[in-house]
Design a protein around this motif. Sequence first.
Motif, PDB file in Angstrom:
ATOM      1  N   VAL A  77       0.812  -1.216   0.000  1.00  0.00           N
ATOM      2  CA  VAL A  77       0.000   0.000   0.000  1.00  0.00           C
ATOM      3  C   VAL A  77       0.846   1.268   0.000  1.00  0.00           C
ATOM      4  CG1 VAL A  77      -1.650   1.337   1.363  1.00  0.00           C
ATOM      5  CG2 VAL A  77      -2.035  -1.084   0.981  1.00  0.00           C
ATOM      6  N   PHE A  78       1.874   1.335   0.804  1.00  0.00           N
ATOM      7  CA  PHE A  78       2.654   2.570   0.876  1.00  0.00           C
ATOM      8  C   PHE A  78       3.332   2.900  -0.461  1.00  0.00           C
ATOM      9  CE2 PHE A  78       3.084   2.200   5.769  1.00  0.00           C
ATOM     10  CZ  PHE A  78       1.847   2.789   5.927  1.00  0.00           C
ATOM     11  N   PRO A  79       4.050   1.968  -1.087  1.00  0.00           N
ATOM     12  CA  PRO A  79       4.648   2.300  -2.392  1.00  0.00           C
ATOM     13  C   PRO A  79       3.596   2.634  -3.459  1.00  0.00           C
ATOM     14  CG  PRO A  79       5.659   0.323  -1.509  1.00  0.00           C
ATOM     15  CD  PRO A  79       4.500   0.648  -0.620  1.00  0.00           C
ATOM     16  N   ALA A  80       2.491   1.903  -3.468  1.00  0.00           N
ATOM     17  CA  ALA A  80       1.443   2.178  -4.456  1.00  0.00           C
ATOM     18  C   ALA A  80       0.841   3.563  -4.231  1.00  0.00           C
ATOM     19  CB  ALA A  80       0.356   1.107  -4.396  1.00  0.00           C
ATOM     20  N   THR A  81       0.649   3.935  -2.986  1.00  0.00           N
ATOM     21  CA  THR A  81       0.100   5.254  -2.674  1.00  0.00           C
ATOM     22  C   THR A  81       1.062   6.356  -3.095  1.00  0.00           C
ATOM     23  OG1 THR A  81      -1.159   4.346  -0.822  1.00  0.00           O
ATOM     24  CG2 THR A  81      -0.768   6.724  -0.814  1.00  0.00           C
ATOM     25  N   VAL A  82       2.329   6.188  -2.783  1.00  0.00           N
ATOM     26  CA  VAL A  82       3.330   7.192  -3.170  1.00  0.00           C
ATOM     27  C   VAL A  82       3.382   7.307  -4.694  1.00  0.00           C
ATOM     28  CG1 VAL A  82       5.809   7.700  -3.217  1.00  0.00           C
ATOM     29  CG2 VAL A  82       4.698   7.011  -1.073  1.00  0.00           C
ATOM     30  N   ALA A  83       3.403   6.183  -5.392  1.00  0.00           N
ATOM     31  CA  ALA A  83       3.458   6.213  -6.857  1.00  0.00           C
ATOM     32  C   ALA A  83       2.242   6.927  -7.437  1.00  0.00           C
ATOM     33  CB  ALA A  83       3.558   4.796  -7.408  1.00  0.00           C
ATOM     34  N   PHE A  84       1.064   6.621  -6.909  1.00  0.00           N
ATOM     35  CA  PHE A  84      -0.136   7.261  -7.436  1.00  0.00           C
ATOM     36  C   PHE A  84      -0.142   8.752  -7.129  1.00  0.00           C
ATOM     37  CE2 PHE A  84      -4.493   8.768  -7.323  1.00  0.00           C
ATOM     38  CZ  PHE A  84      -4.888   8.448  -8.614  1.00  0.00           C
ATOM     39  N   LEU A  85       0.263   9.131  -5.928  1.00  0.00           N
ATOM     40  CA  LEU A  85       0.289  10.554  -5.586  1.00  0.00           C
ATOM     41  C   LEU A  85       1.286  11.322  -6.458  1.00  0.00           C
ATOM     42  CD1 LEU A  85      -0.093  10.493  -1.715  1.00  0.00           C
ATOM     43  CD2 LEU A  85      -1.765  11.248  -3.411  1.00  0.00           C
ATOM     44  N   VAL A  86       2.433  10.733  -6.740  1.00  0.00           N
ATOM     45  CA  VAL A  86       3.413  11.369  -7.621  1.00  0.00           C
ATOM     46  C   VAL A  86       2.803  11.546  -9.009  1.00  0.00           C
ATOM     47  CG1 VAL A  86       5.618  11.014  -8.829  1.00  0.00           C
ATOM     48  CG2 VAL A  86       5.465  10.654  -6.352  1.00  0.00           C
ATOM     49  N   TRP A  87       2.152  10.520  -9.513  1.00  0.00           N
ATOM     50  CA  TRP A  87       1.501  10.573 -10.820  1.00  0.00           C
ATOM     51  C   TRP A  87       0.415  11.651 -10.825  1.00  0.00           C
ATOM     52  CZ3 TRP A  87       0.767  10.403 -15.666  1.00  0.00           C
ATOM     53  CH2 TRP A  87      -0.444  10.081 -16.260  1.00  0.00           C
ATOM     54  N   ILE A 104      -7.585  10.991 -18.642  1.00  0.00           N
ATOM     55  CA  ILE A 104      -8.179   9.653 -18.784  1.00  0.00           C
ATOM     56  C   ILE A 104      -7.288   8.607 -18.127  1.00  0.00           C
ATOM     57  CG2 ILE A 104      -8.775   7.873 -20.478  1.00  0.00           C
ATOM     58  CD1 ILE A 104      -9.800  10.225 -22.250  1.00  0.00           C
ATOM     59  N   LEU A 105      -5.970   8.786 -18.283  1.00  0.00           N
ATOM     60  CA  LEU A 105      -5.039   7.838 -17.658  1.00  0.00           C
ATOM     61  C   LEU A 105      -5.111   7.877 -16.131  1.00  0.00           C
ATOM     62  CD1 LEU A 105      -1.945   8.081 -20.014  1.00  0.00           C
ATOM     63  CD2 LEU A 105      -3.561   6.172 -19.773  1.00  0.00           C
ATOM     64  N   GLN A 106      -5.540   9.000 -15.555  1.00  0.00           N
ATOM     65  CA  GLN A 106      -5.755   9.055 -14.097  1.00  0.00           C
ATOM     66  C   GLN A 106      -6.814   8.024 -13.692  1.00  0.00           C
ATOM     67  OE1 GLN A 106      -4.328  11.068 -11.534  1.00  0.00           O
ATOM     68  NE2 GLN A 106      -2.800  11.428 -13.123  1.00  0.00           N
TER      69      GLN A 106
END
Length: 110
Positions: free
Chosen positions: A31-41, A72-74
């Motif tokens: 969860v933490f890496p996925a959250t960071v990756a999504f927030l950066v995106w 759309i990619l979001q």
Amino acid sequence: MTTRQHDASIYEEIQAGERFKELRGRFRGWVFPATVAFLVWYVLYVVLSGFARGFMGTKLFGNINVALVFGILQFVSTFLIAWAYSRHAAAKLDPLADELRNEVEEKTAA
């Protein structure tokens, strides 16, 4: 010891155990890496929209520009993350959580 105190001690015992720590680690490790990756995106999208208007307004084909594609990619990335988490939970989290739940149920039934 009352039943409520007995139940609380069972939960504390489970929470202090290695299998619960492993479950929490598996959850956090995904969860933490996925959250960071999504927030950066997401922040990249917002920053580009605000400060790189020329780039975001670049037409790709017809009236479709970079900003629309990124927008759309979001949505696509949100669904992909949900799908990936579902697979991760089913494979890595749910089996261990089921074991822990069964252990709690057995101890509280006694």
